[in-house]
Design a protein around this motif. Structure first.
Motif, PDB file in Angstrom:
ATOM      1  N   UNK A   7      20.487 -27.093 129.541  1.00 48.49           N
ATOM      2  CA  UNK A   7      19.832 -25.958 130.187  1.00 48.49           C
ATOM      3  C   UNK A   7      19.225 -25.014 129.156  1.00 48.49           C
ATOM      4  N   UNK A   8      19.912 -24.818 128.041  1.00 49.11           N
ATOM      5  CA  UNK A   8      19.375 -23.974 126.972  1.00 49.11           C
ATOM      6  C   UNK A   8      18.110 -24.602 126.396  1.00 49.11           C
ATOM      7  N   UNK A   9      18.126 -25.922 126.196  1.00 54.04           N
ATOM      8  CA  UNK A   9      16.942 -26.623 125.690  1.00 54.04           C
ATOM      9  C   UNK A   9      15.782 -26.463 126.666  1.00 54.04           C
ATOM     10  N   UNK A  10      16.050 -26.671 127.946  1.00 55.57           N
ATOM     11  CA  UNK A  10      14.999 -26.541 128.955  1.00 55.57           C
ATOM     12  C   UNK A  10      14.465 -25.111 128.984  1.00 55.57           C
ATOM     13  N   UNK A  11      15.346 -24.140 128.904  1.00 55.78           N
ATOM     14  CA  UNK A  11      14.951 -22.734 128.874  1.00 55.78           C
ATOM     15  C   UNK A  11      14.048 -22.456 127.675  1.00 55.78           C
ATOM     16  N   UNK A  12      14.437 -22.943 126.506  1.00 57.29           N
ATOM     17  CA  UNK A  12      13.650 -22.709 125.293  1.00 57.29           C
ATOM     18  C   UNK A  12      12.281 -23.372 125.381  1.00 57.29           C
ATOM     19  N   UNK A  13      12.256 -24.630 125.793  1.00 64.03           N
ATOM     20  CA  UNK A  13      10.981 -25.354 125.905  1.00 64.03           C
ATOM     21  C   UNK A  13      10.080 -24.673 126.924  1.00 64.03           C
ATOM     22  N   UNK A  14      10.627 -24.359 128.095  1.00 63.82           N
ATOM     23  CA  UNK A  14       9.817 -23.719 129.133  1.00 63.82           C
ATOM     24  C   UNK A  14       9.306 -22.354 128.690  1.00 63.82           C
ATOM     25  N   UNK A  15      10.117 -21.599 127.953  1.00 72.69           N
ATOM     26  CA  UNK A  15       9.696 -20.282 127.472  1.00 72.69           C
ATOM     27  C   UNK A  15       8.531 -20.398 126.495  1.00 72.69           C
ATOM     28  N   UNK A  16       8.629 -21.315 125.555  1.00 72.88           N
ATOM     29  CA  UNK A  16       7.562 -21.499 124.572  1.00 72.88           C
ATOM     30  C   UNK A  16       6.298 -22.023 125.241  1.00 72.88           C
ATOM     31  N   UNK A  17       6.437 -22.995 126.128  1.00 72.24           N
ATOM     32  CA  UNK A  17       5.273 -23.544 126.824  1.00 72.24           C
ATOM     33  C   UNK A  17       4.628 -22.481 127.707  1.00 72.24           C
ATOM     34  N   UNK A  18       5.442 -21.732 128.441  1.00 71.02           N
ATOM     35  CA  UNK A  18       4.899 -20.681 129.302  1.00 71.02           C
ATOM     36  C   UNK A  18       4.146 -19.648 128.469  1.00 71.02           C
ATOM     37  N   UNK A  19       4.725 -19.213 127.364  1.00 71.24           N
ATOM     38  CA  UNK A  19       4.058 -18.230 126.505  1.00 71.24           C
ATOM     39  C   UNK A  19       2.742 -18.776 125.970  1.00 71.24           C
ATOM     40  N   UNK A  20       2.752 -20.028 125.535  1.00 73.26           N
ATOM     41  CA  UNK A  20       1.538 -20.640 124.992  1.00 73.26           C
ATOM     42  C   UNK A  20       0.445 -20.730 126.047  1.00 73.26           C
ATOM     43  N   UNK A  21       0.804 -21.198 127.229  1.00 71.96           N
ATOM     44  CA  UNK A  21      -0.198 -21.355 128.277  1.00 71.96           C
ATOM     45  C   UNK A  21      -0.721 -20.009 128.779  1.00 71.96           C
ATOM     46  N   UNK A  22       0.160 -19.045 128.955  1.00 74.15           N
ATOM     47  CA  UNK A  22      -0.294 -17.728 129.427  1.00 74.15           C
ATOM     48  C   UNK A  22      -1.189 -17.081 128.376  1.00 74.15           C
ATOM     49  N   UNK A  23      -0.790 -17.158 127.112  1.00 69.94           N
ATOM     50  CA  UNK A  23      -1.618 -16.567 126.054  1.00 69.94           C
ATOM     51  C   UNK A  23      -2.982 -17.258 125.989  1.00 69.94           C
ATOM     52  N   UNK A  24      -2.985 -18.580 126.023  1.00 73.11           N
ATOM     53  CA  UNK A  24      -4.248 -19.322 125.971  1.00 73.11           C
ATOM     54  C   UNK A  24      -5.108 -19.004 127.188  1.00 73.11           C
ATOM     55  N   UNK A  25      -4.482 -18.944 128.357  1.00 75.45           N
ATOM     56  CA  UNK A  25      -5.228 -18.639 129.570  1.00 75.45           C
ATOM     57  C   UNK A  25      -5.819 -17.247 129.558  1.00 75.45           C
ATOM     58  N   UNK A  26      -5.030 -16.262 129.160  1.00 74.53           N
ATOM     59  CA  UNK A  26      -5.546 -14.892 129.103  1.00 74.53           C
ATOM     60  C   UNK A  26      -6.682 -14.766 128.098  1.00 74.53           C
ATOM     61  N   UNK A  27      -6.586 -15.506 126.994  1.00 77.54           N
ATOM     62  CA  UNK A  27      -7.656 -15.498 125.999  1.00 77.54           C
ATOM     63  C   UNK A  27      -8.948 -16.041 126.594  1.00 77.54           C
ATOM     64  N   UNK A  28      -8.845 -17.117 127.355  1.00 83.13           N
ATOM     65  CA  UNK A  28     -10.032 -17.699 127.984  1.00 83.13           C
ATOM     66  C   UNK A  28     -10.593 -16.790 129.074  1.00 83.13           C
TER      67      UNK A  28
END
Length: 183
Positions: A7-28
């Motif tokens: 669960x910690x691994x899933x939390x970490x992966x999802x947090x990093x992916x979510x941050x990356x996608x939101x940042x990339x999306x907001x930039x676009x």
């Protein structure tokens, strides 16, 4: 309630992916021009290279990332993240094959690299992360455990670190002022 290591691994992966996608999306959303130009260079059909189309992709990226952080939408988020990842990887392959030279504007950086192998790697990483999120739900992880407040905090922390890294050129002087200056 303690989280398992999975669960910690899933939390970490999802947090990093979510941050990356939101940042990339907001930039676009803010600056759609560079990706629009990169897509046009790759001879993507004209209707898919409009500012409106690029902003629609941006909204999809943001929604995919945010969906990973809530238990009721995690499975849908996993599917969306995998689709976005495969699309990014496909654009990277197309950029590599066609010899792209136009920066894609990834993460709001106008001086970014053209679509290519980096996008293939990032896209495949997103696709794997989406699959992990789906597998986590299918494996019967405790409902609500790897999401909710810990996921939002993890996503916010990952977003802060990503923003500081991407914006390090202007953030560094704020953190470490030059010697001899007074505030």
């Amino acid at each position: 309630m303690a989280l398992s290591s999975h669960e910690v691994l899933l939390l970490a992966v999802n947090s990093v992916v979510a941050a990356s996608l939101v940042h990339a999306g907001l930039s676009k959303l803010a600056v759609p021009g560079p990706l629009r130009q990169a897509l046009a260079e790759l001879r993507v059909p004209a209707p898919a290279t409009t500012v409106t189309a690029v902003r629609a992709y941006a909204v999809a990226e943001c929604l995919a990332g945010l969906a990973l952080l809530a238990d009721p939408t995690r499975a849908a988020g996993g599917v969306l993240v995998a689709i976005v990842g495969l699309a990014v990887a496909a654009l990277g392959v197309l950029g590599t094959v066609r010899g792209s030279v136009t920066p894609c504007g990834c993460f709001g950086n106008r001086d970014s690299r053209p679509l290519g192998l980096t996008n293939v790697a990032i896209g495949l990483g997103f696709a794997v992360a989406g699959a992990l999120s789906l597998a986590g739900g299918a494996a019967g992880l405790t409902p609500g455990a790897p999401v909710g407040a810990p996921a939002l905090l993890g996503g916010a922390g990952a977003m802060l670190l990503l923003c500081l890294y991407v914006s390090r050129g202007w953030a560094r002087p704020l953190i470490r002022p030059r010697r001899g200056t007074s505030l």
